[in-house]
Design a protein around this motif. Sequence first.
Motif, PDB file in Angstrom:
ATOM      1  N   TYR A 194       0.804  -1.220   0.000  1.00 35.81           N
ATOM      2  CA  TYR A 194       0.000   0.000   0.000  1.00 35.81           C
ATOM      3  C   TYR A 194       0.845   1.282   0.000  1.00 35.81           C
ATOM      4  N   TYR A 195       1.774   1.402   0.914  1.00 37.32           N
ATOM      5  CA  TYR A 195       2.597   2.618   0.945  1.00 37.32           C
ATOM      6  C   TYR A 195       3.704   2.583  -0.105  1.00 37.32           C
ATOM      7  N   GLY A 196       4.194   1.387  -0.376  1.00 39.11           N
ATOM      8  CA  GLY A 196       5.280   1.266  -1.359  1.00 39.11           C
ATOM      9  C   GLY A 196       4.875   1.673  -2.758  1.00 39.11           C
ATOM     10  N   ALA A 197       3.590   1.664  -3.032  1.00 38.78           N
ATOM     11  CA  ALA A 197       3.114   2.028  -4.375  1.00 38.78           C
ATOM     12  C   ALA A 197       3.004   3.536  -4.572  1.00 38.78           C
ATOM     13  N   ILE A 198       3.166   4.303  -3.514  1.00 35.07           N
ATOM     14  CA  ILE A 198       3.020   5.762  -3.610  1.00 35.07           C
ATOM     15  C   ILE A 198       4.379   6.376  -3.926  1.00 35.07           C
ATOM     16  N   PRO A 199       4.482   7.177  -4.976  1.00 34.82           N
ATOM     17  CA  PRO A 199       5.785   7.752  -5.343  1.00 34.82           C
ATOM     18  C   PRO A 199       6.322   8.699  -4.267  1.00 34.82           C
ATOM     19  N   ALA A 200       7.633   8.669  -4.099  1.00 34.02           N
ATOM     20  CA  ALA A 200       8.299   9.622  -3.212  1.00 34.02           C
ATOM     21  C   ALA A 200       8.430  10.962  -3.925  1.00 34.02           C
ATOM     22  N   ARG A 201       8.529  12.035  -3.135  1.00 31.20           N
ATOM     23  CA  ARG A 201       8.732  13.368  -3.685  1.00 31.20           C
ATOM     24  C   ARG A 201       9.778  14.098  -2.849  1.00 31.20           C
ATOM     25  N   PRO A 202      10.396  15.120  -3.404  1.00 29.28           N
ATOM     26  CA  PRO A 202      11.398  15.864  -2.631  1.00 29.28           C
ATOM     27  C   PRO A 202      10.786  16.489  -1.377  1.00 29.28           C
ATOM     28  N   VAL A 203      11.560  16.494  -0.298  1.00 30.82           N
ATOM     29  CA  VAL A 203      11.128  17.078   0.966  1.00 30.82           C
ATOM     30  C   VAL A 203      12.047  18.242   1.311  1.00 30.82           C
ATOM     31  N   ALA A 204      11.457  19.383   1.591  1.00 27.97           N
ATOM     32  CA  ALA A 204      12.256  20.565   1.923  1.00 27.97           C
ATOM     33  C   ALA A 204      12.883  20.409   3.307  1.00 27.97           C
ATOM     34  N   PRO A 205      14.064  20.988   3.515  1.00 24.02           N
ATOM     35  CA  PRO A 205      14.688  20.951   4.846  1.00 24.02           C
ATOM     36  C   PRO A 205      13.801  21.646   5.879  1.00 24.02           C
ATOM     37  N   ARG A 206      13.853  21.163   7.097  1.00 21.84           N
ATOM     38  CA  ARG A 206      13.059  21.764   8.177  1.00 21.84           C
ATOM     39  C   ARG A 206      13.936  22.756   8.933  1.00 21.84           C
ATOM     40  N   ARG A 207      13.364  23.924   9.241  1.00 21.38           N
ATOM     41  CA  ARG A 207      14.136  24.976   9.901  1.00 21.38           C
ATOM     42  C   ARG A 207      13.789  25.065  11.377  1.00 21.38           C
ATOM     43  N   ARG A 208      14.801  25.106  12.201  1.00 21.83           N
ATOM     44  CA  ARG A 208      14.640  25.336  13.624  1.00 21.83           C
ATOM     45  C   ARG A 208      15.835  26.174  14.083  1.00 21.83           C
ATOM     46  N   PRO A 209      15.609  27.350  14.658  1.00 21.59           N
ATOM     47  CA  PRO A 209      16.727  28.173  15.120  1.00 21.59           C
ATOM     48  C   PRO A 209      17.430  27.528  16.302  1.00 21.59           C
ATOM     49  N   ASP A 210      18.704  27.880  16.468  1.00 14.89           N
ATOM     50  CA  ASP A 210      19.482  27.338  17.582  1.00 14.89           C
ATOM     51  C   ASP A 210      19.563  28.323  18.738  1.00 14.89           C
ATOM     52  N   HIS A 211      18.619  29.258  18.803  1.00 18.50           N
ATOM     53  CA  HIS A 211      18.592  30.244  19.872  1.00 18.50           C
ATOM     54  C   HIS A 211      17.142  30.602  20.167  1.00 18.50           C
ATOM     55  N   GLY A 212      16.911  31.205  21.333  1.00 11.14           N
ATOM     56  CA  GLY A 212      15.585  31.666  21.684  1.00 11.14           C
ATOM     57  C   GLY A 212      15.432  33.144  21.412  1.00 11.14           C
ATOM     58  N   ALA A 213      14.486  33.774  22.085  1.00  6.33           N
ATOM     59  CA  ALA A 213      14.263  35.206  21.907  1.00  6.33           C
ATOM     60  C   ALA A 213      15.485  35.990  22.383  1.00  6.33           C
ATOM     61  N   ALA A 214      15.649  37.170  21.810  1.00  2.00           N
ATOM     62  CA  ALA A 214      16.844  37.970  22.109  1.00  2.00           C
ATOM     63  C   ALA A 214      16.704  38.812  23.357  1.00  2.00           C
ATOM     64  N   ASP A 215      15.480  38.962  23.878  1.00  2.00           N
ATOM     65  CA  ASP A 215      15.263  39.898  24.984  1.00  2.00           C
ATOM     66  C   ASP A 215      14.906  39.204  26.291  1.00  2.00           C
ATOM     67  N   LEU A 216      15.499  38.059  26.554  1.00  2.00           N
ATOM     68  CA  LEU A 216      15.297  37.357  27.813  1.00  2.00           C
ATOM     69  C   LEU A 216      16.232  37.915  28.882  1.00  2.00           C
ATOM     70  N   PRO A 217      15.844  37.845  30.163  1.00  2.00           N
ATOM     71  CA  PRO A 217      14.652  37.228  30.718  1.00  2.00           C
ATOM     72  C   PRO A 217      13.417  38.112  30.574  1.00  2.00           C
ATOM     73  N   GLN A 218      12.260  37.501  30.682  1.00  2.00           N
ATOM     74  CA  GLN A 218      11.004  38.237  30.651  1.00  2.00           C
ATOM     75  C   GLN A 218      10.034  37.661  31.681  1.00  2.00           C
ATOM     76  N   VAL A 398      11.696  32.644  30.959  1.00  2.00           N
ATOM     77  CA  VAL A 398      10.471  33.430  31.018  1.00  2.00           C
ATOM     78  C   VAL A 398       9.705  32.985  32.256  1.00  2.00           C
ATOM     79  N   THR A 399       9.357  33.939  33.099  1.00  2.00           N
ATOM     80  CA  THR A 399       8.541  33.682  34.278  1.00  2.00           C
ATOM     81  C   THR A 399       7.098  34.060  33.958  1.00  2.00           C
ATOM     82  N   SER A 400       6.147  33.229  34.362  1.00  2.00           N
ATOM     83  CA  SER A 400       4.745  33.537  34.097  1.00  2.00           C
ATOM     84  C   SER A 400       3.946  33.489  35.390  1.00  2.00           C
ATOM     85  N   LEU A 401       2.997  34.405  35.497  1.00  2.00           N
ATOM     86  CA  LEU A 401       2.147  34.526  36.675  1.00  2.00           C
ATOM     87  C   LEU A 401       0.688  34.471  36.247  1.00  2.00           C
ATOM     88  N   LEU A 402      -0.038  33.512  36.749  1.00  2.00           N
ATOM     89  CA  LEU A 402      -1.459  33.371  36.459  1.00  2.00           C
ATOM     90  C   LEU A 402      -2.232  33.603  37.750  1.00  2.00           C
TER      91      LEU A 402
END
Length: 409
Positions: A194-218, A398-402
């Motif tokens: 079933y799955y083997g009969a479906i053609p493969a297609r190119p997959v774009a690279p996935r992006r994830r930054p190696d840093h968080g927000a620039a204005d920490l702490p908050q 980041v500190t949060s208060l509820l």
Amino acid sequence: MVVLPSSRAPIVTQLVVYKVGSADEVPGKTGLAHFLEHMMFKGTDTVAPSEFSRVVSKNGGRDNAYTTYDSTGYYQTVSPERLELVMRMEADRMANLRTTEKELVPERQVVLEERRMRIDNSPSALLDEVVNERLYGRGQPYGMPISGTVADVEALTLADLRDFYRQHYMPNNAILIVGGDTTAEQVRALAEKYYGAIPARPVAPRRRPDHGAADLPQTVSRADPRVIEPRWSRHYLAPSFSKGESQYAYALQVLAQLLGGTETSRLWRALVVDSKRALSAWAGYRPNSLGLASFEVGVHPASSVTMADVESAVAAELSRLIDGGVSTDELERAQNQLLAAAIYSQDSLQSGPRIFGGALSTGSTVADVAAWPERISAVRPDEVVAAARHVCQPQRLVTSLLTPPPGSR
């Protein structure tokens, strides 16, 4: 393909996990992955709209789906002789999904109502969305809500959904996991058919930054009349298995357990049992993330305790751990608790596949999952302290208060 044989009961679970989630969206198009998850039940040329789940139910099974930041999963639990049926239908919608305006319009309202129920009606969920935005940065992959913003979901078009489907839904961007009363040979034969009969297609690279927000702490806060129990919490940017200083990942899992994983943990004993400052206390960390993860500590304060008192008490416990170290006994207790929980999870035909799906969709391997108990057992006290020292820094939090509105308590 992963097969997890188990003859405890005459059932099987098929889980297909696509390596795409809400963190693969772009600003202005949030909610796409989750919306498409809903539309995957709207039929193909051979399966009528909403017929997928009805067929599963008529054959004595159950099915559902989920969307995370890094993956989207679809699963069915059926009797072994119905595995071929659900695999055929899953492969059909992998390749032949039919999306129409007639189906999109009412489903958009379902998606928005789901957001209202799970997010808008929950003060803590609304605050958590703000925390993620502040921790990872506005418009960044983990800074955008999984369910999308209301404005974005209302503006998504049929073309948006079709493009997202074509870009990400293909066999070479998916992981098949089957657990239960079957064999690897049986699953492989069906998968190739079933799955083997479906053609493969190119997959774009996935992006994830190696840093968080620039204005920490908050610090972020939400005063809401629906709040019954106030909450103080703190999220630290942390490495994952895939990003950042990943050598700390196993020690951070142990740290979360001994710091706030149970009612015998350090935070619970110090704040709930000994000082009576809190109703509950916890810590959490999940390293299966394609990008940076977060390490959380949190407290529900007692009625007479201020947020400032709670913050000081948590800081004191973290300092005591970093400066005074971790004993061999508490380390072993935390390790045994983690290992026991992993063993218990194998009793569930959903937990096992989900563990592998979460790992394999974020860069880990089957060997990594198999080696996890050994790696947790190998963590040393000094490594737990080093991990805490690395993560628990003001420039990464980041500190949060509820709270209820002022004067309402």
